[in-house]
Scaffold this active site. Sequence first.
Site, mmCIF file in Angstrom:
data_model
loop_
_atom_site.group_PDB
_atom_site.id
_atom_site.type_symbol
_atom_site.label_atom_id
_atom_site.label_comp_id
_atom_site.label_asym_id
_atom_site.label_seq_id
_atom_site.Cartn_x
_atom_site.Cartn_y
_atom_site.Cartn_z
ATOM 1 N N HIS A 17 66.520 16.822 53.542
ATOM 2 C CA HIS A 17 66.467 15.363 53.582
ATOM 3 C C HIS A 17 65.151 14.828 54.147
ATOM 4 O O HIS A 17 64.902 13.624 54.114
ATOM 5 C CB HIS A 17 67.642 14.813 54.402
ATOM 6 C CG HIS A 17 68.340 13.665 53.733
ATOM 7 N ND1 HIS A 17 67.679 12.720 52.984
ATOM 8 C CD2 HIS A 17 69.645 13.311 53.699
ATOM 9 C CE1 HIS A 17 68.539 11.826 52.532
ATOM 10 N NE2 HIS A 17 69.744 12.171 52.934
ATOM 11 N N ASP B 170 65.655 12.391 48.816
ATOM 12 C CA ASP B 170 66.722 11.432 49.068
ATOM 13 C C ASP B 170 67.759 11.529 47.947
ATOM 14 O O ASP B 170 67.528 12.138 46.896
ATOM 15 C CB ASP B 170 66.166 10.017 49.158
ATOM 16 C CG ASP B 170 65.205 9.855 50.324
ATOM 17 O OD1 ASP B 170 65.539 10.330 51.420
ATOM 18 O OD2 ASP B 170 64.128 9.268 50.125
#
Length: 442
Positions: free
Chosen positions: A413, A417
């Site tokens: 992350h 995304d």
Amino acid sequence: MATKVLMPQLGESVTEGTIAKWLVKVGDTVNKYDPLAEVSTDKVNAEVPSTVSGRVTEIVVPEGETVAVGTLILYIEEGGTAALTEQAAAPDAKSAPTSVSVSPAAVDAAVPAAGAEQRAKQRFSPAVMRLAQENGIDLSRVAGTGLGGRITRKDVEKIIQAGKQQPVPTAVPTQPASAPAVETEASAAPSALVAPTAPAANVTYDIPVASGDQVVPVTLIRRTIANRMVQSKHEAPHAWTMVEADVTNLVNYRNQVKDEFKKKEGVNLTFLPFFIKAVVEALKEFPMINSTWAGDKIVVKKNINISIAVATEDALYVPVIKDADQKSVYGIAKSIEDLAARTRAGKLTMEDMSGGTFTVNNTGSFGSVLSMPIINSPQAAILSVESIVKSPVVINDMIAIRSMVNLCLSLDHRVLDGLICGRFLQSVKQKLENIGPDTRLY
């Protein structure tokens, strides 16, 4: 004449190796190129061949010990005329790197704020980095005993055993750029962005062993896997997403052509090459998925090299299909069969194991229908292809039996995304669902 046998350099970024097993003993007679020992590194296992013919007179490094490249490990009393000097056996000054490149994220975790410029000139092996991070060791305060002053794993282990360094803090007040650097305990620690120290994968636990329990020693390969998994989960904030694809047309097409394909090419046509082909085409559409976190930047890889998981009886290896985007379904199938065969035969090379940019994990091969894979660091994502199962599906308000598969994506992350990963998975799904009689195998 006694010839010195030195720890070889098994790959460009390898700076040390562990003697996993001696294949000779003192007094044995060996021929040139006979295997002397099995050596384990952070990347691969390999045999060390004899460089001369003669008799083994002394084994210097015991089994299980880790030493730096160029370290004397064995003496052979030469019986032939061609003697190999220590200078010839050792990496020369031009070809032997005095450092090893690791991910900038890992380097940042060990670089003190006050000495960043100095530490940027020295790099460390992955084994040294992991050990230092796991035990809170500040490498800027470690004197290296390896070649060229390089810090080895033994140097770090000595400090751990002596207990002379305190674990580094995990948060440091931010100092203005214009302020003078002050040499304090806080300024010698990693920056505030560094995550807390990862738990060591090789920590021993006081677990009761009852009568009848089986105690299985941890092999070097299993320990390496454990350390890498801990490192990946510690460094990369994992997120997970999944889509379901209708691969009925793929199943029908593959069943129609697999026998003729096997007869013509001598290669099994499994489902995996089709999945990998769909993945690499989607990676070209979404190149950010094919990237690596590098601390102060993200490196988007030009080449698309697909890592695949191959299991053996005692370990899981991840060889790499190089330039997979330039291969046809047939080319990918041939690469998979070749890598799998050499993995199980123990013939993988350093080149086979390096350079992966994205991993496709075929968990469906053993019946899994849902999984959350751990990212193959330093890659940004990993895709698990689950088992293809027949399921009732609503099509045009009618129920039909279709061949369905789950595609599970774990992502870093810091780099990726949900939006881009969702679009990437939809692209893979669309490509799989469009496979049919017009799909080219070559």
